[in-house]
Design a protein around this motif. Sequence first.
Motif, PDB file in Angstrom:
ATOM      1  N   ALA A 274       0.831  -1.214   0.000  1.00 36.86           N
ATOM      2  CA  ALA A 274       0.000   0.000   0.000  1.00 36.86           C
ATOM      3  C   ALA A 274       0.859   1.255   0.000  1.00 36.86           C
ATOM      4  O   ALA A 274       0.583   2.221  -0.735  1.00 36.86           O
ATOM      5  N   LYS A 288      -2.686   7.686   6.927  1.00 37.12           N
ATOM      6  CA  LYS A 288      -4.016   7.765   6.328  1.00 37.12           C
ATOM      7  C   LYS A 288      -4.113   6.910   5.058  1.00 37.12           C
ATOM      8  O   LYS A 288      -5.202   6.767   4.488  1.00 37.12           O
ATOM      9  N   THR A 289      -3.000   6.337   4.633  1.00 37.59           N
ATOM     10  CA  THR A 289      -2.998   5.517   3.424  1.00 37.59           C
ATOM     11  C   THR A 289      -3.817   4.254   3.650  1.00 37.59           C
ATOM     12  O   THR A 289      -3.570   3.509   4.601  1.00 37.59           O
ATOM     13  N   GLN A 290      -4.777   4.012   2.788  1.00 37.52           N
ATOM     14  CA  GLN A 290      -5.606   2.823   2.923  1.00 37.52           C
ATOM     15  C   GLN A 290      -4.752   1.562   2.803  1.00 37.52           C
ATOM     16  O   GLN A 290      -3.996   1.408   1.849  1.00 37.52           O
ATOM     17  N   GLY A 291      -4.869   0.693   3.778  1.00 36.85           N
ATOM     18  CA  GLY A 291      -4.108  -0.557   3.772  1.00 36.85           C
ATOM     19  C   GLY A 291      -2.828  -0.504   4.569  1.00 36.85           C
ATOM     20  O   GLY A 291      -2.202  -1.548   4.805  1.00 36.85           O
ATOM     21  N   HIS A 293      -1.088  -0.425   7.875  1.00 32.25           N
ATOM     22  CA  HIS A 293      -1.411  -0.682   9.274  1.00 32.25           C
ATOM     23  C   HIS A 293      -0.370  -1.622   9.860  1.00 32.25           C
ATOM     24  O   HIS A 293       0.532  -2.077   9.162  1.00 32.25           O
TER      25      HIS A 293
END
Length: 422
Positions: A274, A288-291, A293
């Motif tokens: 991601a 805030k980047t999707q994916g 974590h």
Amino acid sequence: MTADTSATPEEDLTETADPEPPRLLTEPAGGIPFVTNSRQELERCARLLKAGTGPVAVDAERASGFRYGQRAFLVQIKREGAGIWLIDPEAFEDLEIIQESLSGVEWILHAASQDLPCLSELGMWPDRLFDTELAGRLLGLPRVGLASVLEQLLGVTLAKEHSAADWSKRPLPEDWMRYAALDVELLVNLRAAMITMLTEDGKLDWANQEFEAIRKAPLPGPRKDPWRRTSGMHRLRKPEQLAVVRELWETREALAQNRDVAPGRLIPDAAIVAAAASQPTTVPALLKTQGFHGRAAAKEGPRWIRAIQAGQAAAQTKAGLPPLHLPNDGPPPPRAWRDRNPLADRRLKTAKAWVGNRADELQLPTENLLTPDTLRRLCWTPPETIDLDSVSAALTGLGARPWQVTAVAPIVTVALLDPDPA
């Protein structure tokens, strides 16, 4: 007149007793052993193992998914006359004293190729080997996990609830120690049953050839560009993105090794992909980047941003830009054969079908009769002169064992010569 005493059809039916359900083994016969973590006890273990008789059952537990690498955190050993021993390898520099005590003794392991690398790190390697999982495959058993094999052949089953546990935990809970001991409790009995079956099927020599091939196989060396195994990376289409994947992967790897944790416990592969796809420039944007974590996603945010920047900088130079794909030393994927080499494509399809039929006749998995990679390489680049001798030599050169060559060389030879049988 003699009375008709014949039974009616209903009376003639014989009741078939239900098979005995497998017995759940919950405790080793000699009780749960304590964990050996002192030099004095290790030396005592070595003396008893050396004085024992018969083959030795060996197993190892790792902490995959918890700790860095694949080292063993527990070694289980059982031999007649010595009992079961649970050894904590972290307490010792190596286990060479155990290796010396088992000189010339046959080891019994289940799925040996999984445990031999971590045992090798401890200075342990068998002089002879019996692999109960591989034996199960050669016998054509439908399931070859240890619990399943024990159930099928000995009528006993094991609970497997701790197979994915964190074996680096200390002290080990008693139920974990029980589980570990049970993994070697019946391996000697299982080996005896399997030898009888392999002998009856005419497969004992095959098994011995396979076991020796595993024992003599070199340990896998460092993988070229290991970062390319990042799960999900196939979705990235630009070399510039791969450069970022490489830097993030290597950064995560170094941090994981330093902290002795599994890399995926810091950030998962999905987070690397991601971040490489979007390449944010600040920590807030990264989080805030999707994916993106993981346990260390926020805490190590600046570290990940520096890795992204390093990847971007490397991508600016021709030398630092990784190719999308590494060159392949083998044949292309079979889906491309029809266009690139139609004759090889027909050879592979015919040979694959015939080898599969032969495996069915021998009641074993096709991949244990001949690996798909071996068959592909032979069909793509056959010997210049195709005959039984040249095909047999080619199979041997590709790593096939003598029993496999005997079983498949004749049919593969015909498939190479006549890939379009009527």
